[in-house]
Design a protein around this motif. Sequence first.
Motif, PDB file in Angstrom:
ATOM      1  N   GLU A 305      12.681 -20.310 -86.772  1.00  0.00           N
ATOM      2  CA  GLU A 305      12.252 -19.243 -85.858  1.00  0.00           C
ATOM      3  C   GLU A 305      12.541 -17.863 -86.455  1.00  0.00           C
ATOM      4  OE1 GLU A 305      10.533 -20.174 -82.868  1.00  0.00           O
ATOM      5  OE2 GLU A 305      10.629 -21.889 -84.228  1.00  0.00           O
ATOM      6  N   ILE A 306      13.717 -17.731 -87.081  1.00  0.00           N
ATOM      7  CA  ILE A 306      14.068 -16.457 -87.704  1.00  0.00           C
ATOM      8  C   ILE A 306      13.108 -16.125 -88.843  1.00  0.00           C
ATOM      9  CG2 ILE A 306      15.840 -15.285 -89.080  1.00  0.00           C
ATOM     10  CD1 ILE A 306      17.926 -16.859 -87.450  1.00  0.00           C
ATOM     11  N   LEU A 307      12.767 -17.145 -89.607  1.00  0.00           N
ATOM     12  CA  LEU A 307      11.872 -16.925 -90.744  1.00  0.00           C
ATOM     13  C   LEU A 307      10.468 -16.515 -90.303  1.00  0.00           C
ATOM     14  CD1 LEU A 307      13.105 -19.863 -92.994  1.00  0.00           C
ATOM     15  CD2 LEU A 307      13.171 -17.427 -93.579  1.00  0.00           C
ATOM     16  N   LYS A 308      10.062 -16.932 -89.121  1.00  0.00           N
ATOM     17  CA  LYS A 308       8.781 -16.459 -88.587  1.00  0.00           C
ATOM     18  C   LYS A 308       8.803 -14.934 -88.454  1.00  0.00           C
ATOM     19  CE  LYS A 308       7.643 -20.500 -85.680  1.00  0.00           C
ATOM     20  NZ  LYS A 308       7.436 -20.905 -84.262  1.00  0.00           N
ATOM     21  N   ILE A 309       9.912 -14.411 -87.964  1.00  0.00           N
ATOM     22  CA  ILE A 309      10.050 -12.957 -87.802  1.00  0.00           C
ATOM     23  C   ILE A 309       9.996 -12.278 -89.164  1.00  0.00           C
ATOM     24  CG2 ILE A 309      11.537 -11.112 -86.929  1.00  0.00           C
ATOM     25  CD1 ILE A 309      12.817 -13.199 -85.062  1.00  0.00           C
ATOM     26  N   TYR A 310      10.748 -12.823 -90.115  1.00  0.00           N
ATOM     27  CA  TYR A 310      10.769 -12.230 -91.454  1.00  0.00           C
ATOM     28  C   TYR A 310       9.379 -12.256 -92.096  1.00  0.00           C
ATOM     29  CZ  TYR A 310      15.887 -12.639 -91.190  1.00  0.00           C
ATOM     30  OH  TYR A 310      17.202 -12.544 -90.825  1.00  0.00           O
ATOM     31  N   ARG A 325       0.625 -11.298 -84.637  1.00  0.00           N
ATOM     32  CA  ARG A 325       0.799 -11.365 -83.184  1.00  0.00           C
ATOM     33  C   ARG A 325       1.011 -12.807 -82.741  1.00  0.00           C
ATOM     34  NH1 ARG A 325      -4.604 -10.677 -80.423  1.00  0.00           N
ATOM     35  NH2 ARG A 325      -4.694 -12.790 -81.274  1.00  0.00           N
ATOM     36  N   ASP A 326       0.156 -13.697 -83.223  1.00  0.00           N
ATOM     37  CA  ASP A 326       0.285 -15.103 -82.840  1.00  0.00           C
ATOM     38  C   ASP A 326       1.595 -15.702 -83.342  1.00  0.00           C
ATOM     39  OD1 ASP A 326      -2.200 -14.831 -81.703  1.00  0.00           O
ATOM     40  OD2 ASP A 326      -3.286 -15.762 -83.384  1.00  0.00           O
ATOM     41  N   LEU A 327       1.992 -15.304 -84.559  1.00  0.00           N
ATOM     42  CA  LEU A 327       3.233 -15.828 -85.125  1.00  0.00           C
ATOM     43  C   LEU A 327       4.440 -15.371 -84.325  1.00  0.00           C
ATOM     44  CD1 LEU A 327       4.501 -17.422 -87.483  1.00  0.00           C
ATOM     45  CD2 LEU A 327       4.618 -15.272 -88.761  1.00  0.00           C
ATOM     46  N   LEU A 328       4.465 -14.095 -83.964  1.00  0.00           N
ATOM     47  CA  LEU A 328       5.600 -13.569 -83.207  1.00  0.00           C
ATOM     48  C   LEU A 328       5.641 -14.127 -81.792  1.00  0.00           C
ATOM     49  CD1 LEU A 328       5.569  -9.841 -84.376  1.00  0.00           C
ATOM     50  CD2 LEU A 328       7.190 -11.626 -85.025  1.00  0.00           C
ATOM     51  N   TRP A 329       4.482 -14.318 -81.205  1.00  0.00           N
ATOM     52  CA  TRP A 329       4.463 -14.887 -79.858  1.00  0.00           C
ATOM     53  C   TRP A 329       4.955 -16.339 -79.855  1.00  0.00           C
ATOM     54  CZ3 TRP A 329      -0.878 -12.920 -77.603  1.00  0.00           C
ATOM     55  CH2 TRP A 329      -0.739 -11.563 -77.267  1.00  0.00           C
ATOM     56  N   TYR A 348       8.189  -5.715 -83.789  1.00  0.00           N
ATOM     57  CA  TYR A 348       7.184  -5.411 -82.772  1.00  0.00           C
ATOM     58  C   TYR A 348       6.831  -3.920 -82.783  1.00  0.00           C
ATOM     59  CZ  TYR A 348       6.641  -9.741 -80.069  1.00  0.00           C
ATOM     60  OH  TYR A 348       6.295 -10.988 -79.648  1.00  0.00           O
ATOM     61  N   VAL A 349       7.852  -3.085 -82.918  1.00  0.00           N
ATOM     62  CA  VAL A 349       7.612  -1.639 -82.917  1.00  0.00           C
ATOM     63  C   VAL A 349       6.693  -1.245 -84.071  1.00  0.00           C
ATOM     64  CG1 VAL A 349       8.701   0.605 -83.289  1.00  0.00           C
ATOM     65  CG2 VAL A 349       9.745  -1.044 -81.735  1.00  0.00           C
ATOM     66  N   VAL A 350       7.030  -1.702 -85.269  1.00  0.00           N
ATOM     67  CA  VAL A 350       6.226  -1.345 -86.433  1.00  0.00           C
ATOM     68  C   VAL A 350       4.828  -1.949 -86.329  1.00  0.00           C
ATOM     69  CG1 VAL A 350       6.061  -1.462 -88.943  1.00  0.00           C
ATOM     70  CG2 VAL A 350       8.294  -1.172 -87.846  1.00  0.00           C
TER      71      VAL A 350
END
Length: 410
Positions: A305-310, A325-329, A348-350
């Motif tokens: 899950e963390i690696l999705k964010i990275y 967007r789909d990855l973060l959701w 999300y901000v960037v």
Amino acid sequence: MRHCQTLNRVLAGFLLALCLSVIVTLGSQAQEPAAEAGPQPYEMVRSLQSLQEQIAQGNSHAIAAQRELLSKMDAAFVDLPAGTWEEPRNARAAVVHLLSGGHPRVMRNLLTLDPLPNIDKRLMEASLAYIEGREEDMAVLLEEIDPLDLPSGLGGHVALVKAAPYIRTDPARAMELLQVASLLMPGTLVEEAALRREVFVAGMMADVDRFRVLSIRYLRRFRSSVYAGDFRRRFALALDTLGFVKSEDKFALLNPVLHEFDADSRRGLYLRLARSALLAGHLNVARKATAEAMSLAVEGTKEHEILKIYRAATRLDPETISANRDLLWSVDKRMLSEQDLAVLDGVYVVLNSVRHFPEPPANVIGEFNVASSMKDPEQRAWVTSDMELAEVILRRTDKVLAELGEQHDR
């Protein structure tokens, strides 16, 4: 290969059994004082070193056997007649015994004998000072003693402990002594300990090439050591100081070393590198480290899950907006720590800044729903956790947009 592993296990078992037989023999002699003279101290130390070699190769059972053997040796050495220590091999064995974990009372007792054991008194006093934490006294006592002038079985131990005070004050000198320790006692626990310390010192000296070479040597010789966990910890700390995340070329130098680790350790190290690179703004390195870690991560785990964010953070461009967007959701926020959630907020901000640069239009995802800023609890009753998160992100957007605006003006 399988036959070799089986042979190694059989040999390790034989050596362990042999050492245990020494323990039993010492125990029976303690109960029967009139029995025939048992093994000499130097012979007992040989059994101890055989156990330590097994520890260096990953035999965890040898640790308990070593502890028991040391205890038996503590009792036996105190009871041996003074004449025993006139034999130089036995006198050297007393120093090795102490530096290998023996009880200091044995050395204190030997220092009261007249005549003293047949060895340089400075070695006896220095070993006692080291065990008691008096490193300054130990350094003074060993200052004029060259480990290379001693028999290898003792010189390796002396070089290892003599290096200790220099690690912080004179790393180059410490490295020289640690290399001597490795040279004098190859394949032993002394070499294993010396290599672990050399990796740490190379990191302190910012010597990237030596750090890489020593790390590979350790992993190929002692990857299964009972103390390999300490090596991995020192290695990870060095990654933060040697700047491997600052350039793709430097990161490429690290890859051959990381591939010497087992898959679990390698995944954790790549994850650590990805985070460091991301927070430092080195997105190309972060992208590569994330890809390596993703290939090793198990889907549904916190790391995944963390690696999705990275991954989303390393590809913040207009062409990947929808995919990001789909990855973060898809990230399961329940599995994240507060720090991980903060990184997610920043991404999300960037992401929204890129989507709506230079300013997000009203009432869209870039600005979120203005109703989430209402303070009245009754008005906020319908606000979801996602909307509360949006409010947090919104407060951070202004700063990011301002920085992007400055870059655009330039």
